[in-house]
Write a protein that holds these residues in place. Structure first.
Motif, PDB file in Angstrom:
ATOM      1  N   MET A  45      36.453  -7.389  11.573  1.00  0.00           N
ATOM      2  CA  MET A  45      36.287  -6.112  12.441  1.00  0.00           C
ATOM      3  C   MET A  45      34.885  -6.061  12.701  1.00  0.00           C
ATOM      4  O   MET A  45      34.271  -5.459  13.702  1.00  0.00           O
ATOM      5  N   PRO A  46      33.835  -5.982  11.796  1.00  0.00           N
ATOM      6  CA  PRO A  46      32.514  -5.866  12.110  1.00  0.00           C
ATOM      7  C   PRO A  46      31.804  -6.944  13.070  1.00  0.00           C
ATOM      8  O   PRO A  46      31.242  -6.640  13.764  1.00  0.00           O
ATOM      9  N   LEU A  47      32.487  -8.125  12.917  1.00  0.00           N
ATOM     10  CA  LEU A  47      31.982  -9.343  13.860  1.00  0.00           C
ATOM     11  C   LEU A  47      32.638  -9.091  15.297  1.00  0.00           C
ATOM     12  O   LEU A  47      31.962  -9.096  16.343  1.00  0.00           O
ATOM     13  N   HIS A  48      33.915  -8.320  15.082  1.00  0.00           N
ATOM     14  CA  HIS A  48      34.495  -7.941  16.539  1.00  0.00           C
ATOM     15  C   HIS A  48      33.448  -6.990  17.260  1.00  0.00           C
ATOM     16  O   HIS A  48      33.251  -7.214  18.507  1.00  0.00           O
ATOM     17  N   GLN A  49      33.284  -6.119  16.381  1.00  0.00           N
ATOM     18  CA  GLN A  49      32.259  -4.918  17.005  1.00  0.00           C
ATOM     19  C   GLN A  49      30.951  -5.493  17.466  1.00  0.00           C
ATOM     20  O   GLN A  49      30.452  -5.377  18.515  1.00  0.00           O
ATOM     21  N   LEU A  50      30.495  -6.437  16.800  1.00  0.00           N
ATOM     22  CA  LEU A  50      28.958  -7.026  17.069  1.00  0.00           C
ATOM     23  C   LEU A  50      29.256  -7.749  18.321  1.00  0.00           C
ATOM     24  O   LEU A  50      28.598  -8.015  19.168  1.00  0.00           O
ATOM     25  N   LYS A  52      31.512  -7.517  20.587  1.00  0.00           N
ATOM     26  CA  LYS A  52      31.697  -6.349  21.929  1.00  0.00           C
ATOM     27  C   LYS A  52      30.290  -5.917  22.287  1.00  0.00           C
ATOM     28  O   LYS A  52      29.997  -5.985  23.290  1.00  0.00           O
ATOM     29  N   SER A  53      29.642  -5.635  21.203  1.00  0.00           N
ATOM     30  CA  SER A  53      28.163  -4.989  21.392  1.00  0.00           C
ATOM     31  C   SER A  53      27.207  -5.652  22.137  1.00  0.00           C
ATOM     32  O   SER A  53      26.770  -5.564  23.311  1.00  0.00           O
ATOM     33  N   VAL A  54      27.363  -7.183  21.709  1.00  0.00           N
ATOM     34  CA  VAL A  54      26.371  -8.005  22.255  1.00  0.00           C
ATOM     35  C   VAL A  54      27.011  -8.374  23.671  1.00  0.00           C
ATOM     36  O   VAL A  54      26.048  -8.711  24.738  1.00  0.00           O
ATOM     37  N   GLY A  55      28.249  -8.730  23.858  1.00  0.00           N
ATOM     38  CA  GLY A  55      28.869  -8.816  25.040  1.00  0.00           C
ATOM     39  C   GLY A  55      28.471  -7.768  26.148  1.00  0.00           C
ATOM     40  O   GLY A  55      28.265  -8.334  27.207  1.00  0.00           O
ATOM     41  N   ILE A  56      28.561  -6.612  25.858  1.00  0.00           N
ATOM     42  CA  ILE A  56      28.202  -5.456  26.622  1.00  0.00           C
ATOM     43  C   ILE A  56      26.854  -5.512  27.126  1.00  0.00           C
ATOM     44  O   ILE A  56      26.445  -5.483  28.159  1.00  0.00           O
ATOM     45  N   MET A 116      41.347  -0.985  22.045  1.00  0.00           N
ATOM     46  CA  MET A 116      40.515  -1.245  20.866  1.00  0.00           C
ATOM     47  C   MET A 116      39.004  -0.535  21.276  1.00  0.00           C
ATOM     48  O   MET A 116      38.492  -0.776  22.335  1.00  0.00           O
ATOM     49  N   PRO A 117      38.663   0.316  20.546  1.00  0.00           N
ATOM     50  CA  PRO A 117      37.543   1.017  20.525  1.00  0.00           C
ATOM     51  C   PRO A 117      36.481  -0.094  20.841  1.00  0.00           C
ATOM     52  O   PRO A 117      36.212  -0.929  20.054  1.00  0.00           O
ATOM     53  N   ILE A 118      35.332   0.464  21.644  1.00  0.00           N
ATOM     54  CA  ILE A 118      34.012  -0.480  21.576  1.00  0.00           C
ATOM     55  C   ILE A 118      32.879   0.577  21.362  1.00  0.00           C
ATOM     56  O   ILE A 118      32.866   1.720  21.866  1.00  0.00           O
ATOM     57  N   VAL A 119      32.417   0.308  20.105  1.00  0.00           N
ATOM     58  CA  VAL A 119      31.135   1.130  19.588  1.00  0.00           C
ATOM     59  C   VAL A 119      30.017   0.142  19.587  1.00  0.00           C
ATOM     60  O   VAL A 119      29.979  -0.523  18.768  1.00  0.00           O
TER      61      VAL A 119
END
Length: 190
Positions: A45-50, A52-56, A116-119
């Protein structure tokens, strides 16, 4: 100034900076995505958020790059380059831009379809793409988007490999100055 008449025509500093920053981010995203595919879903989950963050962030930089490219002319290609080669270069540039836009967009659509939230970096909520309730209820989009996103990443990786091979060909076999147009300058004498 055309290549072949003294120093090669170069991309401007903003284009060079964006090219290399986005290239590093894209390679990081591909590597992280491959890693995430091989670990249990409940762990990353922390990797998914990372991811998504880097993707945005990458997607936003790509938008800036596309706008910059549309308003700033590319340096001239060599005078002796064949029309087919010119078309191939333009086609590859277009394909790479399309993938740089569509890949993060499909990721955004994927997480939106899964609600899924994006933070961004754990600090700022990023909005999901608003989808009709019927799409959300059917679950079809959420089911197919991971495969589409993954497939696009593999195809994009193939085009990146072709791009790198073409650069290596020009640099070490043809020994022309095409690649010099996008390389950062080193030292004050250049």
């Amino acid at each position: 100034m055309e290549i072949g008449a003294g120093q090669p025509a170069r991309y401007d500093a903003v284009t060079i900076f964006l090219h290399w920053v986005i290239a590093l981010l894209v390679l990081f995203m591909i590597g992280l995505g491959l890693y995430m595919d091989h670990i249990p879903v409940n762990d990353p989950m922390p990797l998914h958020q990372l991811h998504k963050s880097v993707g945005i962030v990458t997607m936003l930089l790509i938008v800036v790059r596309v706008i910059w490219r549309l308003t700033h002319k590319a340096p001239a290609l060599p005078k002796d380059m064949l029309p087919a080669q010119r078309m191939a270069i333009g086609g590859m540039e277009g394909i790479l831009y399309l993938f740089q836009i569509f890949l993060p967009a499909t990721g955004w659509l994927m997480v939106s379809s899964m609600a899924m939230p994006i933070v961004l970096f754990g600090l700022v909520s990023w909005p999901l793409i608003p989808l009709p309730q019927s799409v959300m209820d059917s679950g079809t989009l959420a089911e197919v988007m991971p495969d589409i996103h993954n497939w696009l990443a593999w195809v994009f990786g193939g085009f990146i490999a072709l791009h790198v091979l073409a650069a290596l060909y020009h640099r070490f076999i043809k020994k022309d100055q095409i690649v010099d147009r996008i390389l950062p300058r080193h030292g004050a004498g250049r």
